[in-house]
Scaffold this active site. Structure first.
Site, PDB file in Angstrom:
ATOM      1  N   GLU A   1       2.872   4.813  -4.239  1.00 42.53           N
ATOM      2  CA  GLU A   1       3.044   5.805  -5.314  1.00 42.53           C
ATOM      3  C   GLU A   1       4.467   6.377  -5.390  1.00 42.53           C
ATOM      4  OE1 GLU A   1       0.388   5.842  -3.121  1.00 42.53           O
ATOM      5  OE2 GLU A   1      -0.873   4.852  -4.608  1.00 42.53           O
TER       6      GLU A   1
ATOM      7  N   ASP B   1       0.840  -1.199   0.000  1.00 42.50           N
ATOM      8  CA  ASP B   1       0.000   0.000   0.000  1.00 42.50           C
ATOM      9  C   ASP B   1       0.875   1.250   0.000  1.00 42.50           C
ATOM     10  OD1 ASP B   1      -2.383   1.359  -0.037  1.00 42.50           O
ATOM     11  OD2 ASP B   1      -2.769   1.174   2.108  1.00 42.50           O
TER      12      ASP B   1
ATOM     13  N   ASP C   1      -8.689   4.318  -3.133  1.00 40.40           N
ATOM     14  CA  ASP C   1      -9.687   4.571  -2.088  1.00 40.40           C
ATOM     15  C   ASP C   1     -10.901   5.284  -2.663  1.00 40.40           C
ATOM     16  OD1 ASP C   1      -7.973   3.383  -0.278  1.00 40.40           O
ATOM     17  OD2 ASP C   1      -7.069   5.270   0.336  1.00 40.40           O
TER      18      ASP C   1
END
Length: 816
Positions: free
Chosen positions: A424, A421, A489
């Site tokens: 990026e 997670d 999300d």
């Protein structure tokens, strides 16, 4: 003048007009030479190197004067083949051609144009240029401050071609008109529109059936004609000036060629096609055990449970980087994981690339030189939502070794999947320095490198196992590492659901076949049972079935009210019944790069009215799916593609797409979204199992949709043990091929089995259902022998039981 001559003149006229639009008057041709399998074209300001990878893939690199060529690519894995080429000089132009792609270099004004089998594709407009980044100070874009110079490559577009690509976005299927930022960045709580998300890619695809991949990961922009001047422009802060033009005879070819270039997705473990239990998050062992037990008690299939960040800390903030079980709340993790595995449920845990200075591993990370550095040569630390942090340098050997050591330890405990997670990375200051470059130079390949670390580790240390890698960030080619990406999300609202088909369809076109959403929506504590039901019903026909959400409103169906739970159970059980078909889609993706979800463009590439369509799509080749995307809908507009009949999967009602394709309003049912099956399709199905561990193909249901318009049909089923890496390549597989022929009034169905050298064909029984049979057959023969059959007049369904046999070839002949 003959038709052939007219066609040739038309093609030359198109090429000439394209060249006239696409030219750079300041660039002068000086020389051309062919050597070492590539063409070198020298100009007044540098050199072009043009290299074929295949008849349908050609690479062009521009190296400005004073620079040297950079051969390193993070995306390309295909080795250039010995492709036969021809080189012709025709006065003011040069033609360099494979059997498919032809490159035409016009000397003055200088221009490079590409065509495929005589059809013009695209041409450089001004080619390599410098542009000013006009982002203003204080904007929300990646660059804040004074304008800066970017290196760009500019192409000319036809005025009416549609554009796709640029990675994960939610702006509509035809993305022309936008200037997209190439900087992976999460968008929390997005809805129906998002121009920047966690998985951007420097690839453009055209309705003219070609792709251009810009082979440079550095941050920048991909401008899809935002200036309305018929220009496609790639802009970057620096790096390679290299792109590949990829063509094909169909969309299947284009995407297949692109994934040949950048790597095919390995087939995930079979349990990845099952149902997941997941929320943010399970706080202790008892919560997790109770949840798994409840799925079993409620007769809802389950294959995996996923632990969010509470597995390593009691609080959301301050604990990131611990990456070890919190023994207060999870006192016996190995036993818990083993108990789940005994029930056929795999364990997946979250990991992040941030190590907080309050975590138990902070000193270890610093001492082992794991963290990315600042300008002063010390670990670069900064504040973000979770605390004061450093970032693992995934590009350094120390960072890779340290993180893989943690994964290896989790694997020893029984953990079966990696969840990466915030990759990026979520927050990545521009002054961070990595082993191979600055933050902005490597930002877009951080997730790519991370997925590669896991894939490489498995290949080295657990070579017989298939990794499961759930991540929300990647780059061109990350699919070859086995990434299972999700769309971030998303808002838990109808607006969040509305963007999901487009995102998955676009990413599948760009080689990333397993893009999927948090089913039900993630962000915000919204309780909307209708939304949840419709999202899960859509989820049956998207790549991964994984409800996930903030814990205030349960994401797991077992904790929803009875009616909603019943509808969710029905959807999940259908997902498991479709395992033979869905697993075969994974095999086709692995072998051919075929997306699991396919836009209508695949079916009708020359039909302008489907270019922007995502409301109806194909699940594999033979299912037509229309998600319900608005509350309270009584009907949905379903598009039926041309030249085929389609049958309602639930009622058997027939619809025709006619000769041009048609849209019809279809009445909705609460228990499913509109799903149709192509006439002539074979759909292999199976009995529902509680977990894919108990799945096998010793008894399958084989459904065939008969129609008088179909003279021949085909399908297949791929099977292996669901676990072994590269099972097909090792000969540990079986491939069943189904065919139909209709001659006069005899429908003949055939099953042929191909078995790998290291596989034992099981004795198999087949429960055959032939749909749309208008009258009782006069006879049915199975393997040449008269067989008992049943025919239902109301449903027009013929059923035949093919007895268990280990024969490679089976036959059914029906006298209609």
């Amino acid at each position: 003048m003959t038709i052939q001559t007219l066609a040739k003149v038309a093609t030359l006229t198109l090429l000439a007009s394209q060249a006239a639009l696409a030219q750079n008057a300041d660039r002068k041709f000086t020389s051309v030479a062919e050597r070492d399998g590539q063409l070198e074209v020298r100009t007044s300001d540098g050199s072009y190197f043009i290299k074929p990878y295949s008849a349908a893939i050609i690479e062009t690199s521009f190296v400005p004067q004073g620079e040297s060529a950079d051969p390193a690519s993070h995306a390309v894995v295909l080795l250039p083949a010995a492709v036969k080429t021809t080189l012709k000089q025709k006065g003011g132009s040069i033609e360099y051609a494979t059997a498919g792609i032809k490159v035409t270099i016009t000397k003055s004004p200088f221009c490079i144009a590409y065509a495929y089998k005589g059809k013009p594709l695209v041409a450089e407009k001004r080619g390599y240029i410098h542009v000013t980044d006009d982002v203003v100070k204080g904007s929300k874009d990646i660059h804040k401050g004074e304008p800066r110079q970017l290196e760009a490559i500019e192409f000319a577009l036809d005025k009416d071609e549609a554009l796709y690509g640029a990675g994960e976005r939610a702006v509509g299927m035809n993305r022309r008109g936008y200037r997209f930022t190439l900087y992976n960045k999460a968008h929390y709580g997005y809805g129906e529109h998002s121009e920047l998300m966690g998985y951007t890619m420097p690839v453009a695809m055209s309705s003219k059936m070609y792709a251009i991949h810009f082979d440079n990961p550095q941050t920048g922009y991909l401008d899809f004609d935002s200036g309305k001047n018929n220009a496609l422009t790639y802009e970057a802060i620096g790096g390679r000036k290299t792109y590949q033009v990829i063509a094909g005879d169909s969309w299947e070819d284009v995407v297949g060629n692109y994934t040949s270039l950048t790597g095919k997705q390995p087939l995930p473990p079979r349990w990845a096609f099952g149902n997941f239990a997941m929320r943010f998050g399970y706080h202790d062992e008892q919560e997790a055990r109770d949840t798994v037990a409840k799925f079993i008690a409620e007769d809802i299939p389950l294959d995996a449970i996923v632990f969010d960040l509470f597995w390593f800390g009691k609080e959301i903030k301050g604990t990131m980087g611990n990456l070890a079980w919190d023994k207060d709340n999870f006192p016996q993790p190995e036993r818990m994981i083993a108990d789940f595995k005994d029930k056929g449920v795999q364990t997946v845990v979250i990991t992040e690339p941030f190590v907080l200075n309050t975590s138990s591993r902070w000193r270890e990370a610093v001492d082992n030189k794991v963290l990315a550095l600042g300008p002063d040569g010390q670990p670069r630390t900064y504040d973000f939502y979770f605390g004061h942090t450093g970032l693992i340098d995934i590009f350094s050997q120390q960072g890779k070794d340290w993180l893989w050591g943690i994964y290896k330890g989790l694997h020893a405990q029984g953990v079966a999947g990696v969840w990466g997670d915030l990759g990026e990375p979520e927050y990545h200051p521009t002054d961070v320095r990595h082993a191979t470059g600055s933050a902005d130079q490597v930002h877009n390949i951080y997730g790519h490198q991370w997925a590669g670390l896991v894939a490489d580790g498995y290949q080295r240390d657990f070579p017989n196992e298939r990794p499961f890698i759930l991540m929300r960030s990647g780059y061109s080619g990350t699919q070859r590492y086995g990434i299972i990406p999700w769309s971030g999300d998303v808002n838990r609202g109808w607006d969040g659901l509305q963007s999901q088909p487009e995102i998955s369809l676009q990413m599948g076109m760009q080689g990333v076949g397993y893009m999927h959403s948090d089913l039900g929506g993630f962000a915000n504590p919204v309780l909307d049972d209708e939304l949840y039901q419709r999202w899960l019903q859509y989820g049956v026909f998207q790549p991964v079935f994984r409800p996930h959400a903030q814990e205030e409103v349960p994401s797991e169906p077992v904790y929803r009210e009875e009616h909603t739970k019943a509808l969710a159970r029905e959807a999940i059980r259908l997902r498991y019944r479709l395992l033979p078909y869905n697993y075969t889609l994974g095999f086709d993706n692995n072998q051919q790069g075929l997306p699991l979800m396919r836009p209508m463009l695949y079916e009708e590439p020359r039909n302008a009215k489907v270019r922007a369509m995502s409301s109806t799509y194909l699940w594999g080749k033979d299912f037509l799916v229309t998600p319900v995307l608005h509350p309270g809908q009584a009907s949905a507009d379903v598009y039926f593609p041309a030249n085929s009949a389609w049958f309602d999967f639930y009622t058997g009602e027939k619809q025709s797409g006619g000769t041009t394709g048609t849209t019809r309003a279809i009445a909705l049912s609460a228990d499913h979204v509109p799903v149709y099956v192509r006439a002539g399709a074979f759909i292999p199905m199976s009995k529902v199992v509680q977990t894919t561990r108990d799945y096998n193909t010793r008894q399958i249901e084989l459904h065939y949709w008969h129609d008088a318009s179909v003279q021949a049909g085909s399908g297949k089923l791929y099977d292996d043990d669901g676990l072994t890496a590269q099972a097909y390549e090792q000969g540990k597989y079986e491939l069943l091929r189904f065919t139909s022929t209709l001659r006069d009034k005899t429908l003949s169905l055939r099953v042929a089995s191909e078995v790998g050298k290291q596989y034992q064909r099981p004795e198999r029984g087949i429960a055959l259902s032939v749909h749309n049979v208008g009258a009782a057959p006069s006879s049915v023969r199975v393997d040449g022998k008269v067989a008992v059959f049943a025919w239902d007049q109301a449903t027009r369904l013929l059923t035949v039981q093919m007895p268990a046999s280990d024969q490679a070839n089976r036959s059914v002949d029906i006298a209609l």
